[in-house]
Motif scaffolding. Structure first.
Motif, mmCIF file in Angstrom:
data_model
loop_
_atom_site.group_PDB
_atom_site.id
_atom_site.type_symbol
_atom_site.label_atom_id
_atom_site.label_comp_id
_atom_site.label_asym_id
_atom_site.label_seq_id
_atom_site.Cartn_x
_atom_site.Cartn_y
_atom_site.Cartn_z
ATOM 1 N N SER A 243 -5.042 -4.617 0.172
ATOM 2 C CA SER A 243 -6.275 -4.747 0.944
ATOM 3 C C SER A 243 -6.608 -6.205 1.221
ATOM 4 O O SER A 243 -6.957 -6.583 2.346
ATOM 5 C CB SER A 243 -7.424 -4.076 0.187
ATOM 6 O OG SER A 243 -8.650 -4.248 0.860
ATOM 7 N N LYS B 181 0.828 -1.207 0.000
ATOM 8 C CA LYS B 181 0.000 0.000 0.000
ATOM 9 C C LYS B 181 0.858 1.250 0.000
ATOM 10 O O LYS B 181 0.576 2.215 -0.741
ATOM 11 C CB LYS B 181 -0.929 -0.007 1.215
ATOM 12 C CG LYS B 181 -1.842 1.211 1.263
ATOM 13 C CD LYS B 181 -2.796 1.157 2.456
ATOM 14 C CE LYS B 181 -3.698 2.387 2.474
ATOM 15 N NZ LYS B 181 -4.647 2.349 3.619
ATOM 16 N N ARG C 28 -4.488 -7.795 3.943
ATOM 17 C CA ARG C 28 -4.885 -7.458 5.305
ATOM 18 C C ARG C 28 -6.183 -8.156 5.706
ATOM 19 O O ARG C 28 -6.357 -8.531 6.869
ATOM 20 C CB ARG C 28 -5.064 -5.934 5.440
ATOM 21 C CG ARG C 28 -3.781 -5.130 5.363
ATOM 22 C CD ARG C 28 -2.894 -5.314 6.589
ATOM 23 N NE ARG C 28 -3.574 -4.970 7.831
ATOM 24 C CZ ARG C 28 -3.715 -3.734 8.308
ATOM 25 N NH1 ARG C 28 -3.215 -2.714 7.628
ATOM 26 N NH2 ARG C 28 -4.326 -3.519 9.442
ATOM 27 N N ARG C 29 -7.108 -8.294 4.759
ATOM 28 C CA ARG C 29 -8.432 -8.820 5.098
ATOM 29 C C ARG C 29 -8.520 -10.339 5.029
ATOM 30 O O ARG C 29 -9.277 -10.961 5.773
ATOM 31 C CB ARG C 29 -9.499 -8.217 4.175
ATOM 32 C CG ARG C 29 -9.787 -6.753 4.453
ATOM 33 C CD ARG C 29 -10.957 -6.239 3.627
ATOM 34 N NE ARG C 29 -10.627 -6.135 2.203
ATOM 35 C CZ ARG C 29 -11.078 -6.938 1.265
ATOM 36 N NH1 ARG C 29 -11.877 -7.934 1.575
ATOM 37 N NH2 ARG C 29 -10.740 -6.761 0.002
#
Length: 674
Positions: free
Chosen positions: A112, A69, A115-116
């Motif tokens: 993303s 990111k 992380r998820r």
């Protein structure tokens, strides 16, 4: 004159022996040179394996996601620099956005998803534990860990930024260093992007290296822990794939090759429907975006026989409005091909197609170019061919002119359309424009096995749909047969290409230690204060709370039924319930049991537990009747940090009856203060 350098073993190295000149696609003038035959490829491999790999593997998946990111955000602030360089590749501003913005967006998606969907740890768990012994003390589970080698990325010329970042994001998220080899024709754009990434200060040493020019004998030094990801022609892919050294050492080889992608107009899409206009727009856009230099571009157009002429007329009318010229001009809608050699190749391939099909639009000897010399630049017009005998044609179905060239053909019925689709022998994408679900299903069942992606669009989805030619990081990009048989992107699936899936077997304690996730049957920690009084940081895996027992009464069941309105007969009618093979008579509602379970394990005072965010994998196993009692076991199964204030705790919850039979089981999710 740009001196396009390589970044090898931590050093920038200027072009040297064997360097090649690179010409502007617009003017034909030499603007750069790249290549150095003296690169120490073994030093590069050693630097990646011994420096970059250990540094990346020391980071957790979440660390690497945050790194992606940060790099993407840094690139976003400097994308204008990449736009400015990209004009000489022949691309327009809208083309740059596909390449640059699309590449940055892909990195953001993987950041993303990391992380998820991945743990804040070093082992990715693939599936649930499998009980291999009768008493649950011998289990098996699949885990994934990073390869301990290097990924060599060989990219095509058409997307110098996206082509790199779409491979790099899942590779780095997996924890594997990469050596990037862009196509020489556009490597100056890739080089600038790599410089920007390194300047961000976010990448550990050895994580990314760059070869501007040829790889030399690098592939001869790869082994079982390394991987190759290739994008380009089928011819080059087959040459690389058949390297005896790669075969002998079983080096992973993923290939995304050229393919004869097709688009089908459904029989329901007549000229008076929104689907007809949508189809025409999609075809024109896919023929002209990046001057047709997209691996996903529409090469074959299939339409019902009754609307063949109206479709040809509509497509040619839109193509006629496509302004060709210097891509820096605001009015330009299609720029140049990437090079003079690419122009020659496109014209040669178009001639082969022309032997089986009539050109109905686009004369390469007579077309207008705004703001540039058509002869000096690598300009060609969009060319539309019409094949009257597609069942007999061969070149139409096996020759890809990698430019703004497409062939239209008519089909009699849906089986005929499916047959024509499959004559491409494997593609990255096929699109179908239809508002008829049965048409979509018939084409899917007949041709899905031949395509990596099926894209359906109609009046309902057209406002949100991203287009036939847009690979998205969430979905698999690749295809069978001619398309190479590879799969890139696809969310976490893409990360798995750079990891080893291993089956581990052992006791629950051993599997818990390896996976950093508590497995039922493993040791429990029961001598601490109520876990709801303890912070996220203080909680340990395996911490377990056993509740008191609660008896379920008939009054409980009836009160719950009338209060909620759930008067299903199994809870209210004893005779009817006994006639049901699942119940001994009237039983408690499953949701009543969950509610009572919460009352048994919840610590009511304000504390570290901030919110209950849901439950997963709920199962009701043994019915609970009036007079039975339940007890709850609550165990810390897994912990995932979310930000600087709180993290997610996954609890394993089991409800047992008075006979220690499992009545229900599920996973509770809470957010707990750090």
């Amino acid at each position: 004159m740009l001196e396009v350098e390589s970044f090898a073993a931590g050093q920038w190295i200027a072009p040297g022996a064997g360097a090649r000149d690179i010409a502007s696609a617009i003017t034909g003038e030499v603007i750069a040179r790249a290549g150095n035959e003296a690169l120490d490829v073994q030093a590069m491999l050693g630097y990646a394996r011994d420096v970059g790999g250990p540094a990346l593997r020391k980071m957790t998946f979440h660390d690497r996601a945050r790194m992606l990111k940060a790099v993407a955000m840094h690139l976003m602030t400097h994308k204008q620099t990449l736009y400015d360089l990209s004009y000489d590749t022949g691309a327009t501003l809208s083309d740059h956005k596909i390449d640059v913005d699309g590449g940055i967006g892909t990195m953001m998606v993987f950041a993303s998803k990391g992380r998820r969907e991945m743990p804040d740890g070093h082992v990715y768990l693939d599936g649930v534990p499998e009980q291999l012994g009768r008493d649950g003390q011998f289990l098996g589970r699949h885990i994934c860990t990073p390869l301990q080698g290097v990924a060599v990325h060989i990219n095509a010329f058409n997307f110098p930024v996206w082509g790199m970042l779409e491979k790099l994001a899942p590779t780095l998220l997996a924890g594997v260093p990469a050596i990037v080899k862009p196509a020489t024709a556009t490597c100056y754009v890739t080089e600038k992007c790599v410089r920007l990434m390194l300047d961000s200060g976010q990448l550990p040493a050895g994580a990314v290296q760059l070869v501007s020019g040829g790889l030399g004998d690098m592939l001869d030094h790869l082994d079982l822990q390394d991987a190759i990801a290739f994008t380009g022609s089928a011819h080059t892919a087959n040459q690389l794939r058949s390297n005896p050294h790669l075969l002998q050492r079983s080096v992973r080889f993923a290939s995304e090759q050229d393919s004869l992608n097709a688009s089908v107009l459904g029989p329901d899409a007549t000229p008076d429907t929104p689907e007809f206009d949508l189809f025409v727009k999609e075809v024109q856009r896919e023929m002209t975006a990046k001057a047709g230099q997209k691996c996903t571009a529409i090469r074959r157009i299939m339409v019902p026989e009754p609307v063949l002429e109206p479709v040809i007329e509509a497509i040619t009318a839109r193509l006629a409005k496509t302004t060709i010229g210097d891509p820096r001009l605001e009015q330009t809608r299609m720029g140049a091909l990437v090079s003079a050699s690419q122009k020659r190749d496109v014209l040669e391939k178009a001639a082969l197609i022309g032997a089986e099909a009539e050109r109905v639009f686009g004369d390469p000897e007579d077309f207008n170019v705004d703001g540039a010399d058509a002869q000096k630049g690598a300009f060609v017009p969009p060319m539309l061919f019409h094949c009257t005998a597609p069942d007999l044609a061969e070149r139409v179905h096996d020759t890809e002119a990698f430019g703004p060239v497409s062939t239209i053909m008519a089909y009699r019925d849906l089986p005929h359309a499916v047959s024509l689709l499959n004559k491409g022998k494997g593609s990255l994408v096929a699109s179908v424009i239809t508002n008829d679900g049965e048409v979509a299903r018939e084409i899917t069942m007949g041709s899905a096995a031949f395509h990596g992606r099926l894209y359906f669009n109609n009046r309902a989805s057209m406002k949100e749909a991203t287009g036939h030619g847009s690979p998205l990081p969430h979905m698999v990009h690749g295809g069978p047969g001619r398309a190479g048989g590879g799969e890139e992107l696809g969310g976490i699936r893409g990360v798995m290409h750079y990891m080893q899936r291993t089956a581990v077997q052992g006791s629950p304690d051993i599997l818990s230690a390896i996976s950093q996730q508590w497995v039922p049957g493993a040791d429990e920690i029961t001598d601490r204060a109520h876990p709801f009084t303890r912070t996220f940081t203080d909680l340990d895996l395996g911490e377990t709370f056993y509740s008191l027992r609660r008896e379920i009464t008939l009054d409980d069941i009836e009160t719950f039924a009338h209060f909620t309105g759930d008067t299903f007969y199994a809870h209210m009618d004893d005779e009817a319930a006994r006639a049901n093979p699942f119940f001994p008579g009237r039983v408690a509602h499953g949701y009543l049991l969950l509610s009572f379970a919460a009352g048994l394990f919840v610590q009511p005072d304000p504390g570290p537990v901030l919110a209950n965010t849901g439950l997963d994998n709920l199962r009701f196993m043994t019915p609970v009747a009036a007079g039975d009692s339940i007890r709850v076991r609550l165990t810390v199964k897994h912990k995932t940090p979310r930000n600087d204030e709180y993290g997610e705790v996954r609890w394993h919850v089991t409800l047992t009856n008075q006979n220690d039979e499992t009545a229900a089981e599920y996973e509770l999710l809470t957010m707990n203060a750090l």
